[in-house]
Design a protein around this motif. Structure first.
Motif, PDB file in Angstrom:
ATOM      1  N   GLN A   1     -49.986  -5.065   8.591  1.00 43.86           N
ATOM      2  CA  GLN A   1     -49.650  -4.505   7.285  1.00 43.86           C
ATOM      3  C   GLN A   1     -50.776  -3.721   6.631  1.00 43.86           C
TER       4      GLN A   1
ATOM      5  N   HIS B   1     -40.808  -1.548  10.902  1.00 42.09           N
ATOM      6  CA  HIS B   1     -40.146  -2.238   9.796  1.00 42.09           C
ATOM      7  C   HIS B   1     -38.631  -2.210   9.951  1.00 42.09           C
ATOM      8  N   CYS B   2     -37.996  -3.303   9.572  1.00 32.32           N
ATOM      9  CA  CYS B   2     -36.530  -3.399   9.581  1.00 32.32           C
ATOM     10  C   CYS B   2     -35.980  -2.337   8.628  1.00 32.32           C
TER      11      CYS B   2
ATOM     12  N   HIS C   1     -37.061  -4.256   5.512  1.00 32.67           N
ATOM     13  CA  HIS C   1     -38.452  -3.813   5.600  1.00 32.67           C
ATOM     14  C   HIS C   1     -39.432  -4.852   6.140  1.00 32.67           C
ATOM     15  N   THR C   2     -38.962  -5.988   6.667  1.00 32.67           N
ATOM     16  CA  THR C   2     -39.902  -6.917   7.290  1.00 32.67           C
ATOM     17  C   THR C   2     -40.267  -6.366   8.668  1.00 32.67           C
ATOM     18  N   PHE C   3     -41.178  -7.049   9.389  1.00 34.68           N
ATOM     19  CA  PHE C   3     -41.584  -6.566  10.709  1.00 34.68           C
ATOM     20  C   PHE C   3     -40.506  -6.858  11.742  1.00 34.68           C
TER      21      PHE C   3
ATOM     22  N   CYS D   1     -33.879  -6.517  11.722  1.00 35.46           N
ATOM     23  CA  CYS D   1     -34.538  -7.771  12.097  1.00 35.46           C
ATOM     24  C   CYS D   1     -33.505  -8.856  12.391  1.00 35.46           C
TER      25      CYS D   1
ATOM     26  N   THR E   1     -44.354  -9.669   0.916  1.00 33.99           N
ATOM     27  CA  THR E   1     -44.848  -9.299   2.253  1.00 33.99           C
ATOM     28  C   THR E   1     -44.007  -9.945   3.356  1.00 33.99           C
ATOM     29  N   PRO E   2     -44.087  -9.403   4.588  1.00 34.21           N
ATOM     30  CA  PRO E   2     -43.419 -10.052   5.725  1.00 34.21           C
ATOM     31  C   PRO E   2     -43.901 -11.487   5.919  1.00 34.21           C
TER      32      PRO E   2
ATOM     33  N   LEU F   1     -43.336  -5.004   0.356  1.00 35.50           N
ATOM     34  CA  LEU F   1     -44.570  -4.491   0.974  1.00 35.50           C
ATOM     35  C   LEU F   1     -45.580  -4.111  -0.091  1.00 35.50           C
TER      36      LEU F   1
END
Lengths: 197, 197
Positions: A35, B57-58, B62-64, B70, B88-89, B109
């Motif tokens: 990140q 990012h999804c 928007h997570t990893f 995701c 945050t993720p 994020l």
């Protein structure tokens, strides 16, 4: 359901192989790299590959070096009559940083540990005897750890070196700088009394 | 005279970019990899390269992830009427590990930080409003940090979401599990009294 992605899990698992890094720290490191600092990851990957590929052992003292001989062994200003025996390259770097020694080193890359099956043959004792018996070395300073295993190592090596007529010394044992006596452990205090000067 | 070799210095420097790793730890890690675990270094290098290359990012939360969506966003068993907003993720992974939420996520994020010039535009507020206004989401749970910045972020997002007719909630603030009241900080205790039930 997996909480993570496979590549993320692999990264966390790989980071855990670093000493002192557990699951939580590894997760934090992985998320940080992904990140906040994506540029650091390829830099670290390249540094790892570079270091592993380029760094080997000095032919003379066995510390880490990229060349045949390390900086210390190559330095003509060092006193070749003094040989300091340490357990690891990290120990050698620590002595070097202290700036208190101007001779040469011999890195054992281990220490005696009879319980783990590490005997005199495994720690380069013969190589040390050959190195110390080059006719130039006059004093061998045993700077192995002040632990049971380090002491046993120093004792065994010391006996073998003395049998070859070399002068053998051990780093002084005593109260570390900055200590208050109240908080120094009893064994250290007892040694400091016996070795008082 | 340099105490180290260039490749070793580069490795130590690169390891220092990991969070929580200072000069001493980085040295310890580098020496450990070189002396005790040479197999770990290429594994770590490969994992770094793999993770950076594969993880993005999804598209939805928007997570990893390594794919477009995701695991959570793709899971048909999750309740799409609940949307949990995290910073945050890593926060998303923590909520997921708690097993206490069965809805979907939105990862900001970031969080508002006026002093550092991070405004509503920088933290994906518009993307959140679009996502929450899809006609399916009924309740938005604000799970930003319980810090000044996290609270400001929750407040700003909450106002904007309420203006669109969405139900907005915030995670409960109070005494953490396993605490003795004597050692709980005053602000937490005051909040726990106000929110008693």
């Amino acid at each position: 359901m997996a909480a993570h992605e496979p590549a993320l899990d692999e990264l966390i698992e790989a980071l855990r192989s670093l000493p002192g890094v557990g699951q939580k720290s590894a997760q934090r490191m992985a998320y940080h790299l992904l990140q906040h600092d994506r540029a650091a990851a390829p830099r670290l990957a390249a540094a790892l590959t570079g270091a592993l590929g380029r760094i080997g052992h000095c032919a003379r003292c066995h510390t880490f070096t990229e060349r045949t001989l390390c900086t210390v062994c190559e330095d003509p200003a060092r006193d070749p009559r003094l040989l300091c025996v340490v357990e690891t390259p990290a120990d050698q770097a620590a002595v070097e940083r202290s700036g208190s020694f101007r001779g040469l080193y011999f890195v054992l890359l281990g220490r005696l540990s009879p319980l783990d099956g590490v005997g005199v043959g495994q720690i380069g004792a013969q190589a040390l005897l050959d190195r110390a018996g080059d006719g130039v070395v006059q004093e061998v300073i045993l700077a192995t750890s002040f632990t049971a295993e380090g002491d046993v190592t120093a004792h065994a090596l010391g006996e073998a070196l003395k049998a070859r007529g070399l002068q053998v010394t051990r780093l002084a044992r005593g109260v570390p700088a900055g200590s208050e006596l109240e908080y120094v452990d009893l064994s250290t205090l007892a040694h400091a009394f016996v070795s008082r000067r």
